[in-house]
Design an enzyme around this catalytic site. Structure first.
Site, PDB file in Angstrom:
ATOM      1  N   HIS A 130      -6.338  34.126 -12.263  1.00 20.67           N
ATOM      2  CA  HIS A 130      -5.960  32.887 -12.550  1.00 20.67           C
ATOM      3  C   HIS A 130      -6.661  32.008 -11.634  1.00 20.67           C
ATOM      4  O   HIS A 130      -7.392  30.956 -12.071  1.00 20.67           O
ATOM      5  CB  HIS A 130      -4.558  32.688 -12.508  1.00 20.67           C
ATOM      6  CG  HIS A 130      -3.768  31.257 -12.816  1.00 20.67           C
ATOM      7  ND1 HIS A 130      -3.215  30.926 -13.689  1.00 20.67           N
ATOM      8  CD2 HIS A 130      -4.025  30.394 -11.731  1.00 20.67           C
ATOM      9  CE1 HIS A 130      -2.688  29.722 -13.590  1.00 20.67           C
ATOM     10  NE2 HIS A 130      -3.334  29.210 -12.502  1.00 20.67           N
ATOM     11  N   GLU A 131      -6.440  32.118 -10.368  1.00 18.82           N
ATOM     12  CA  GLU A 131      -7.267  31.289  -9.228  1.00 18.82           C
ATOM     13  C   GLU A 131      -8.867  31.478  -9.507  1.00 18.82           C
ATOM     14  O   GLU A 131      -9.605  30.602  -9.188  1.00 18.82           O
ATOM     15  CB  GLU A 131      -6.829  31.914  -8.066  1.00 18.82           C
ATOM     16  CG  GLU A 131      -4.973  31.671  -7.636  1.00 18.82           C
ATOM     17  CD  GLU A 131      -4.595  30.170  -8.042  1.00 18.82           C
ATOM     18  OE1 GLU A 131      -5.615  29.121  -7.952  1.00 18.82           O
ATOM     19  OE2 GLU A 131      -3.607  30.068  -8.216  1.00 18.82           O
ATOM     20  N   GLY A 161       0.855  -1.150  -0.040  1.00 20.89           N
ATOM     21  CA  GLY A 161      -0.067   0.119  -0.026  1.00 20.89           C
ATOM     22  C   GLY A 161       0.718   1.301   0.146  1.00 20.89           C
ATOM     23  O   GLY A 161       2.017   1.146   0.224  1.00 20.89           O
TER      24      GLY A 161
END
Length: 539
Positions: free
Chosen positions: A416-417, A192
């Site tokens: 942009h954000e 895992g």
């Protein structure tokens, strides 16, 4: 003068060598003087069957059989680990006096090794000798006491509990399994992603069963000198057998077992020899009735040699996945309890939603970082939800930077954000923009965090929603800045391309390719042009 210096430097070792010769020489000549001619097992069996053999000695430790003939000749042959019972039957049926000895290779030739060791001392000095000795005899003696961990300490592994409970029951009461005519698996593999508690689960098994556990890393078997790794493995299993022979079960845990059990096709001669020794020891301990359990852990199961995973060695295989949203919430609650000044506004379900994909170790680090942020304020400042969110941002993106950013760049970052956030908010996906920031962190001018549902499978609607969120930044810059759009979407393009590359080449979800493709060698694939064209079209 030079002779006097040499005598002063090596005189003491010459005395030691002389003493070793006097005491070890007899054992050397006693053990190696009888000349045994090595022959094949088939030839040796033929001699026994023909009635010319007088006595035989079977060494189970080194898998060797020696026979003395009536005419004084002596022969030796090697046999497979599982063949010793058949040899004893052959000897008895031909009236050959057979005896079993358990002399190891070291017992047979210890005098010879002693002399070679002293010669090495004279050649390389005492520091090299004691370094080898430390690696050979100290490192593998790390047998711990019974751990304090319990299965309740392993969060997010409820699906594995019923499997390991049978192992715990076997360690406590093996007679129940013997009476039922079944054999409990004594070779286990837990794989895992890193940081999710594989080693913790091993310690919890030992703690619940009340047995000793010896934990090593696969890199512990890395050796500077040829043959040293095999000696370490032999010493480890010998120590475990000694403990188990007294009636006390023991668990051997080999963390990152891929370091010692990697595929032999990709390994050199030394590592192949080490793996072969490990395989031999696994066969040996699984054959006897001693309660020795070996558990290997890895996050690279695909790199393991197939021989290590075949039935009879690491038979039982468990997968420990990253924690789901419920387990992440429980982990946050557990680690946050250790914080003395925890604020009342901390929203654990929200923290769990914000941290999809994080391991248990990641969550522990986030909680500790939030506490460190509070200490920067005052010694008794509360650890608030805002500090947890700040810690998550630092863990995922990086720390805040101190570089000077112009107003123009700050505005560009805001557009942009906002592109990421608006597309996520108004799109068809399930993700929700939890936080939008234009605080520069690491190499990023800003960041938009989304919450998303845990999922086992992906489909095209989810992929398209991810692509839309990723490309929303470039679209916003083009709309608001026109030809003055920036390179800020470079990472977004990389993310979008990798999502599509994985979907098309690994999952066969593309329009032109319906089989698995090794994307590392995409340029050599006959459908490379079609794959690249589809990625371009979808982006």
């Amino acid at each position: 003068m030079k002779l006097k210096k040499l005598a002063g430097k090596y005189g003491i070792w010459a005395v030691v060598a002389l003493v070793a010769l006097l005491f070890g020489g007899s054992s050397i000549f006693k053990q190696v003087s009888p000349e045994y001619t090595e022959i094949s097992l088939y030839e040796l069996e033929s001699k026994v069957a023909s009635g010319v053999a007088k006595d035989a000695k079977i060494n189970s430790a080194d898998h060797q059989i020696k026979i003395d003939l009536h005419d004084g000749k002596k022969f030796v042959a090697n046999f497979p680990a599982e063949y010793d019972d058949d040899l004893m039957t052959l000897l008895k049926s031909n009236n050959v006096n057979g005896s079993a000895v358990n002399e190891s290779f070291w017992d047979q030739y210890k005098g010879l090794f002693l002399i070679f060791g002293l010669l090495a001392l004279l050649s390389f000095g005492s520091s090299a000798f004691f370094g080898i000795k430390k690696r050979l005899f100290v490192r593998n003696a790390r047998v711990k006491e019974t751990p304090k961990q319990r299965l309740t300490d392993v969060i997010g592994a409820e699906g594995l509990i019923r499997h390991v409970e049978q192992l715990i029951a076997y360690l406590k009461d093996p007679q129940k399994f013997t009476a039922a005519g079944v054999a409990a698996p004594r070779g286990w593999l837990i794989d895992g992603p890193p940081g999710n508690g594989k080693t913790l689960l091993c310690l919890a098994i030992a703690g619940e069963a009340g047995v000793e556990v010896s934990v090593l890393s696969g890199s512990d078997f890395a050796a500077k000198y040829y043959g040293e790794s095999e000696a370490q493995i032999a010493a480890l299993f010998k120590k475990a057998r000694e403990i188990a022979s007294k009636g006390d079960p023991i668990i051997i845990v080999i963390d990152e077992i891929d370091a010692v059990g990697g595929n032999r096709d990709d390994a050199g001669e030394a590592r192949t020899a080490t793996l072969n020794k490990l395989l031999t020891e696994l066969d040996g301990f699984l054959k006897d009735e001693l309660r020795v359990v070996v558990i290997g852990t890895t996050n690279r199961k695909d790199a393991l040699d197939p021989a290590l995973l075949r039935p009879g060695r690491l038979t039982k295989k468990l997968h420990m996945a990253a924690p789901d949203i419920r387990a992440r919430e429980e982990l946050f609650r557990m680690y946050a309890k250790k914080l003395t000044f925890l604020a009342n506004d901390v929203n654990f379900p929200k923290l769990a939603r914000r941290t999809m994909g994080l391991s248990g170790a990641d969550i522990k680090e986030v909680c500790n970082t939030a506490g460190l942020f509070a200490l920067r304020v005052t010694d008794d400042a509360p650890v608030t939800m805002a500090l947890f969110e700040q810690a998550i941002a630092e863990h995922l993106v990086g720390h805040e930077t101190s570089r000077i950013i112009s107003e123009e760049e700050r505005l560009t970052t805001a557009w942009h954000e906002s592109g990421h956030a608006l597309v996520g908010l108004l799109g068809d996906g399930n993700a929700f923009p939890e936080e939008v920031s234009i605080v520069a962190r690491g190499n990023a001018g800003g960041v938009t965090h989304f919450s998303d549902d845990d999922r086992l499978f992906i489909d095209w609607p989810w992929i398209n929603a991810m692509l839309e969120r990723a490309m929303g930044s470039r679209a916003a810059e083009r709309m608001m800045l026109g030809d003055k759009f920036t390179s800020g979407a470079g990472h977004d393009l990389e993310v979008a391309t990798n999502i599509l590359l994985q979907a098309i080449t690994e999952y066969g979800m593309g329009d032109s390719v319906y089989h698995w493709v090794d994307h590392r060698h995409l340029a050599d694939h006959p459908f490379a042009a079609e794959i690249i064209a589809e990625i371009q079209r979808r982006i």
